[in-house]
Design a protein around this motif. Structure first.
Motif, PDB file in Angstrom:
ATOM      1  N   GLY A  25     -20.529  -0.606   5.310  1.00 27.27           N
ATOM      2  CA  GLY A  25     -20.469  -1.244   6.620  1.00 27.27           C
ATOM      3  C   GLY A  25     -21.005  -0.396   7.743  1.00 27.27           C
ATOM      4  O   GLY A  25     -20.795  -0.715   8.932  1.00 27.27           O
ATOM      5  N   ALA A  26     -21.715   0.683   7.442  1.00 31.49           N
ATOM      6  CA  ALA A  26     -22.268   1.551   8.480  1.00 31.49           C
ATOM      7  C   ALA A  26     -23.240   0.788   9.365  1.00 31.49           C
ATOM      8  O   ALA A  26     -23.921  -0.144   8.923  1.00 31.49           O
ATOM      9  CB  ALA A  26     -22.971   2.744   7.839  1.00 31.49           C
ATOM     10  N   THR A  27     -23.306   1.182  10.636  1.00 26.35           N
ATOM     11  CA  THR A  27     -24.235   0.552  11.579  1.00 26.35           C
ATOM     12  C   THR A  27     -25.075   1.622  12.260  1.00 26.35           C
ATOM     13  O   THR A  27     -24.601   2.742  12.499  1.00 26.35           O
ATOM     14  CB  THR A  27     -23.484  -0.262  12.648  1.00 26.35           C
ATOM     15  OG1 THR A  27     -22.528   0.585  13.301  1.00 26.35           O
ATOM     16  CG2 THR A  27     -22.772  -1.450  12.032  1.00 26.35           C
ATOM     17  N   ALA A  28     -26.316   1.277  12.549  1.00 29.72           N
ATOM     18  CA  ALA A  28     -27.245   2.236  13.152  1.00 29.72           C
ATOM     19  C   ALA A  28     -27.089   2.276  14.660  1.00 29.72           C
ATOM     20  O   ALA A  28     -26.869   1.247  15.309  1.00 29.72           O
ATOM     21  CB  ALA A  28     -28.679   1.878  12.781  1.00 29.72           C
ATOM     22  N   GLY A  29     -27.221   3.473  15.217  1.00 30.25           N
ATOM     23  CA  GLY A  29     -27.261   3.642  16.661  1.00 30.25           C
ATOM     24  C   GLY A  29     -28.697   3.621  17.143  1.00 30.25           C
ATOM     25  O   GLY A  29     -29.590   3.064  16.491  1.00 30.25           O
ATOM     26  N   GLU A  30     -28.957   4.263  18.278  1.00 31.87           N
ATOM     27  CA  GLU A  30     -30.305   4.283  18.847  1.00 31.87           C
ATOM     28  C   GLU A  30     -31.117   5.382  18.176  1.00 31.87           C
ATOM     29  O   GLU A  30     -30.779   6.561  18.272  1.00 31.87           O
ATOM     30  CB  GLU A  30     -30.239   4.518  20.350  1.00 31.87           C
ATOM     31  CG  GLU A  30     -31.588   4.428  21.033  1.00 31.87           C
ATOM     32  CD  GLU A  30     -31.488   4.524  22.547  1.00 31.87           C
ATOM     33  OE1 GLU A  30     -32.531   4.690  23.194  1.00 31.87           O
ATOM     34  OE2 GLU A  30     -30.353   4.427  23.071  1.00 31.87           O
ATOM     35  N   VAL A  31     -32.187   5.003  17.525  1.00 29.86           N
ATOM     36  CA  VAL A  31     -33.004   5.960  16.778  1.00 29.86           C
ATOM     37  C   VAL A  31     -34.114   6.516  17.655  1.00 29.86           C
ATOM     38  O   VAL A  31     -34.442   5.956  18.709  1.00 29.86           O
ATOM     39  CB  VAL A  31     -33.610   5.310  15.515  1.00 29.86           C
ATOM     40  CG1 VAL A  31     -32.514   4.716  14.639  1.00 29.86           C
ATOM     41  CG2 VAL A  31     -34.636   4.243  15.888  1.00 29.86           C
TER      42      VAL A  31
END
Length: 365
Positions: A340-346
């Motif tokens: 369930g991990a979610t990406a932040g601002e890359v």
């Protein structure tokens, strides 16, 4: 096809369609030997002592020299030989994940260290040298075509390190790839010192930066395409196909090595004069609608292994099996633990050679 100017001022012919790229990568009239290119060579700005370390491997040689070098090195990179490393790669991936904080950066805290650690063991690079080798390698790839003083200095240090590593393994052989390269024979043939140094240099570059970017981009694409991640989590047999789709839609390196025309060549209805440089845009070729259906869409069931993410022909990446293994293990280990991990601002770094993920912060849910 069009003629473009690179940041260092060199003019090259750029091929960006799939059929044209495959043709260029198999055309014997196009030489990859930088010693034939003179000041048109990609690393002509580097000191001669440094350039020579980069000029004698398989990537920068034509047949019959290329054929001989590939024959000597290929046994080390067979699917069976590389598969023996899977348990160790899995162990390293699990250890890195165990060390995550609440908001890890999957480039700096996972993909990069995984590549560095595995490469270090394979090549026998001492742990205390790993950070420097990674830093030098990344600067080389990111700034190769810019004549950046920092990149030239880093490349000088990496080439010196490579020479010392080869010499150390000659005196003190161990159970590592460099030691095997030093000792291997084929009908009394062996790699000479220049070929050894160039081969190890290329393995460091490919095994560090390119492998880091392959896994980082795979994680990013799956995090930003939750439908595809859900599909993978429900059917792990799709994993090899998913990795091929990553290689198709966003390969680790965007541009091929330089190729010089040894005679006038007709490409895409235009004449490339003898002595001109030709390069191919791998990402564009992999998204050619004449070859791939719905090419801008990331869809892991496509799994088209005829992509050009590892190149094509005689110079196709010899470390492809190892890169795929690390990517598969890295994906499995992370999403098995944090589905369930979610990406932040890359953040990204764009150069002619590579579009690199600089950071990929995630929230572990």
């Amino acid at each position: 096809m069009e003629q473009i100017q690179l940041p260092d001022g060199k003019k090259v012919w750029l091929v960006s369609d799939y059929a044209g790229t495959r043709s260029v990568l198999t055309d014997p009239r196009l030489s990859t030997d930088p010693l034939r290119m003179g000041d048109k060579a990609p690393f002509s700005a580097f000191p001669e002592s440094v350039a020579s370390v980069m000029a004698h491997d398989m990537l920068n040689n034509d047949p019959p020299s290329h054929t001989r070098l590939r024959r000597l090195v290929t046994p080390t990179f067979t699917v069976r030989r590389i598969a023996d490393h899977r348990p160790y790669v899995e162990q390293v991936a699990a250890s890195l994940i165990d060390g995550f904080g609440s908001n890890p950066d999957l480039v700096g805290d996972y993909a990069g260290p995984l590549a560095t650690t595995v490469l270090g063991v394979l090549l026998g690079i001492p742990a205390e040298d790993a950070a420097d080798v990674r830093y030098w390698s990344e600067l080389f790839v990111l700034d190769l075509l810019t004549r950046n003083d920092e990149a030239i200095d880093a490349t000088h240090k990496l080439s010196d390190y490579t020479l010392k590593l080869v010499e150390d393994r000659r005196r003190n052989p161990g159970d590592d790839l460099v030691s095997r390269l030093v000792s291997m024979r084929d009908d009394e043939d062996r790699l000479n010192d220049e070929e050894l140094a160039s081969t190890v240099f290329t393995l460091v570059i490919g095994g560090q930066t390119a492998t880091t970017q392959l896994l980082a981009k795979a994680l990013y694409l799956l995090l930003t395409h939750p439908d595809q991640l859900e599909l993978l989590l429900s059917d792990w047999s799709l994993l090899p196909s998913a990795v091929h789709e990553v290689l198709r839609i966003d390969p680790p390196l965007q541009m091929t090595s330089f190729r010089m025309s040894t005679e006038p060549i007709e490409l895409d209805g235009q004449t490339v004069p003898a002595g001109d440089i030709v390069v191919c845009a791998l990402k564009d070729a992999n998204r050619d609608p004449a070859r791939f259906t719905d090419p801008e869409r990331f869809e892991i069931r496509k799994g088209d292994s005829q992509h050009l993410g590892f190149g094509h022909g005689l110079h196709r990446c010899i470390g492809a099996n190892l890169a795929e293994l690390q990517c598969q293990v890295g994906i499995t280990a992370f999403f098995s633990r944090y589905p369930g991990a979610t990406a932040g601002e890359v953040s990204w770094r764009q150069t002619p050679l590579i579009t690199a993920l600089s950071s990929l912060p995630v929230q572990l849910n």
